[in-house]
Design an enzyme around this catalytic site. Structure first.
Site: not given
Ligand code: ARG
Ligand code: GLU
Length: 721
Positions: A85, A227, A656
């Site tokens: 991502h 991921d 991330s």
């Molecule tokens: N939650 C994760 C982060 O904050 C992954 C996000 C990517 N996936 C998505 N479905 N948008 O970045």
């Molecule tokens: N998926 C999140 C990012 O893009 C990290 C997850 C979190 O916020 O803990 O940094």
């Protein structure tokens, strides 16, 4: 006796309420503050192998990826591992209906196939210096009539330059300084950074692996997402940062990580390094409520509405899907985050925790005869009460009218208006030419006007739903009078008659540009009304916020001193600077009767498979490999293939792509998410319910080698068992 025991227990609880796992620690404080606790918990190396002020350490293999993510260097020749991502927008940019790397994945089978990514930068943190004393001195010396220098990035940049000159820190191309305020301006650190801007895409699994579970599984555990994606840093012949050039070569790095395949057990120590973006651990309870009712509320409701329209259209047409993929994903990410955070704040009674915490500091202030905390607290409370309305409106404008629609991106027509008024032919021609170039770029950015029209209608309705008639931006005078309040009819008029409604309209206008036409154009009028709305809310916010920073600084200082008086280590709120967090690989029990295991396997990928739901499609080849148990030596001792695991470390957005290390400082995974129950962590950390989610490095290597057949990449890496 009993009473003494109770008081001892009570003091123990109040003195050490921070468990070892809470904290986004500054690397410069590790030795002094954290080494003992980390070693007790299981760290097997001295912390100067993680961070050494003058020598090379693990820190030198952790990079800021694209400004919003983290990456880690995993080969001597500049290979960088991050999340799928995090690479997503670049994978999307290189994709077309013919070469759909989002769907099929991408693998450069040799260096010449690695794809340059325009705009992508990777930054190393070379040095970190505590310059608090120096900045305090400069603040004393410099003119500062409004008293805002201490947080001003512009002022701090000049101080950084002065410091560099004084200390002979040479700044070559790509090498820059960043001086940032921490703890609300109670401390300052200077970062010397090296930024590389020729970054190439090397490998990405298909979305059915890299984004497996998509939005349904996003922010969720148990998880089965691969991921990850891989890039490479290129530099000029001398190894110096340089813009893209075919002559550039893979960077020979100072330090790359060792990958460890032996996995982990429950309770194992682990640590994570990365660039957490923002969190708010020093908020008072009123600010938490405000966050719930303004920012989170708008994210949940307005984004939800937009996403519904987008998803419907994306599923109808692959070209639409590819164009909106990254836009949709970034909207959906903090939409779900807002929902989870609000739910958790209520369920975990975080407001009560916050109130108890602030009460502690207020009591301490009273005991010390120091009124400053009470004053700061009352001030913040008052500010929050006054800024609530403009903040709410500002968020509605931002979500529905700015991010939700494309109209804010139309080119500026003022230069042409000025030229037309001057009646100077050459000036008119020049302004028209510029406008044409910009308009072409605008139309290229919205290749599906029909989708934009549907979205715009929905967004204008959302805005009307949350903002009462008498408070709405100026364009509603016109919508109410000319369109009898019919917002759909207004949006139709925008697309049908505005010069930015379609290319044909624009062409027609350009044949004979007329002032009158520009002055009464729907989209031009709409844009300037949105602008005006932004300005008015920003002014009201600035007015309410006048004393906020000063009060916040006092409040944070009080919190710091209270912790230190209790013998606790301290850490500042996240601000996109390099941090370390440590803890253990642990299961968790989100509610009565439910307990989640600390790792997942490919068995779960197969269980979740649903060929009729794009979020859970499993590629045929992956199924074959699973059936034949062709795991290429990356399986666990029991023969299963691990996919993801969880750790009770403290992180937030920006982490991330973060490397997850075992006790020896070897890479065992790549962090990519947090659990739903842990989303309140941005406000208050709960070790019992918060987990970071990582892809197991063995799954990453298995996908690279067995799924993609890219074993030439594996050969570059340093891997131990
Ligand atoms: N939650 C994760 C982060 O904050 C992954 C996000 C990517 N996936 C998505 N479905 N948008 O970045
Ligand atoms: N998926 C999140 C990012 O893009 C990290 C997850 C979190 O916020 O803990 O940094």
């Amino acid at each position: 006796m009993k009473k003494i025991l109770i008081t001892t227990i009570l003091t123990a609880i109040t003195t050490f309420p921070v468990l070892a796992d809470e904290g986004m620690w500054m690397l410069t404080d590790l030795k002094k503050q954290n080494e003992v606790a980390m070693t007790e918990l299981g760290l097997l190396i001295p912390v100067d192998q993680i961070y050494s002020p003058d020598g090379i350490a693990i820190k030198d293999a952790v990079v800021h990826f694209g400004g919003g993510c983290t990456g880690e260097v995993i080969s001597a020749e500049g290979l960088v591992l991050t999340n799928h991502h995090c690479g997503y927008s670049y994978i999307a940019k290189h994709s077309s209906v013919q070469h759909d790397y989002l769907t099929d994945g991408f693998w450069a089978m040799n260096r010449s196939e690695e794809l340059p990514c325009q705009g992508l930068k990777v930054t190393f943190i070379d040095r970190i210096l505590d310059v608090t004393d120096y900045v305090e001195q400069q603040l004393q010396k410099d003119d500062d009539p409004t008293g805002v220098n201490y947080l001003s990035p512009k002022y701090l940049a000049t101080v950084a330059k002065r410091f560099a000159e004084q200390e002979n820190i040479a700044l070559t191309p790509g090498r820059s300084l960043e001086l940032k305020a921490f703890y609300g301006g109670n401390r300052y650190y200077l970062f010397v950074k090296n930024t590389y801007s020729d970054i190439r895409m090397v490998g990405a699994p298909p979305s059915s692996i890299g984004k497996f579970g998509a939005d349904t599984d996003n922010w969720m555990w148990p998880r089965h997402t691969g991921d990850f994606s891989i890039f490479r840093i290129y530099a000029d012949k001398e190894g110096q940062p340089a813009e893209y050039s075919p002559e550039n070569r893979p960077l020979h790095v100072k330090k790359h990580l060792t990958l460890n395949l032996s996995g982990y057990r429950e309770g194992d120590f682990a640590f994570v390094m990365g660039f957490p973006g923002r969190n708010w651990r020093y908020m008072i309870s009123d600010e938490v409520e405000e966050r719930m009712q303004t920012t989170n509320f708008m994210r949940q409701h307005v984004r939800g509405a937009r996403q519904e329209v987008l998803m419907h259209e994306m599923q109808r047409d692959p070209a639409v899907r590819i164009h909106y993929a990254s836009i949709y994903a970034s909207s959906a990410n903090y939409w779900k985050n807002a929902i989870g955070m609000n739910e958790g704040l209520v369920r975990l009674k975080v407001l009560d925790t916050k109130r108890a915490q602030q009460e502690q500091l207020l009591t301490r202030g009273r005991e010390l005869g120091d009124n400053s905390y009470q004053e700061a607290f009352d001030r913040i409370r008052d500010i929050v009460a006054h800024r609530r309305a403009p903040l709410y409106h500002q968020q509605a404008i931002q979500e529905a009218l700015v991010t939700g629609m494309s109209f804010m991106n139309i080119p500026n027509t003022t230069p042409l208006i000025v030229a037309l008024k001057s009646k100077d032919k050459a000036a008119i021609q020049a302004a028209a030419d510029t406008l044409r170039v910009r308009a072409e770029a605008y139309f290229a950015s919205v290749p599906f006007p029909d989708v934009e029209r549907l979205v715009a209608k929905r967004m204008l309705k959302s805005y009307m739903e949350y903002i009462p008639q008498e408070e709405r931006i100026g364009i509603f005078n016109l919508i109410d009078k000319r369109f009898k309040g019919d917002s759909d009819a207004f949006i139709d008029a925008c697309f049908d008659y505005s010069l930015f409604g379609s290319k044909a309209n624009f062409e027609k206008f350009m044949r004979k540009p007329q002032l009158k036409r520009l002055a009464s154009d729907w989209i031009v009028l709409f844009k300037s009304a949105i602008r005006e709305g932004q300005l008015q809310t920003a002014l009201a916010m600035a007015d309410a916020n006048k004393d906020y920073d000063a009060a916040h600084k006092v409040w944070v200082k009080g919190m710091m001193q209270m912790k230190q008086a209790n013998g606790q280590p301290i850490y500042p709120d996240a601000n996109s600077t390099l941090r370390l967090t440590y803890g253990r690989i642990l299961p968790y029990a989100p509610s009565d009767g439910v307990e989640y295991h600390y790792y997942t396997t490919m068995k779960g990928v197969m269980e979740k498979e649903d060929p009729d739901n794009f979020e859970f499609v499993v590629p045929e080849k992956l199924k074959q490999l699973y059936r034949k148990k062709e795991f290429g030596g990356y399986a666990m001792p029991d023969g299963e293939m691990a996919t993801c695991f969880i750790i009770d470390t403290d992180q937030t957005g920006g982490n991330s792509g973060s490397p997850v290390f075992n006790a020896k400082g070897e890479l065992i995974g790549t962090g990519f998410d947090r659990n739903f129950e842990g989303l309140t962590g941005d406000i208050a950390f709960r070790p019992s319910s918060q987990r970071a989610i990582a892809v197991d490095i063995r799954y990453t290597l298995f996908i690279i080698e067995k799924y993609a057949g890219a074993s030439h990449l594996i050969k570059e890496m340093t891997i131990v068992e």
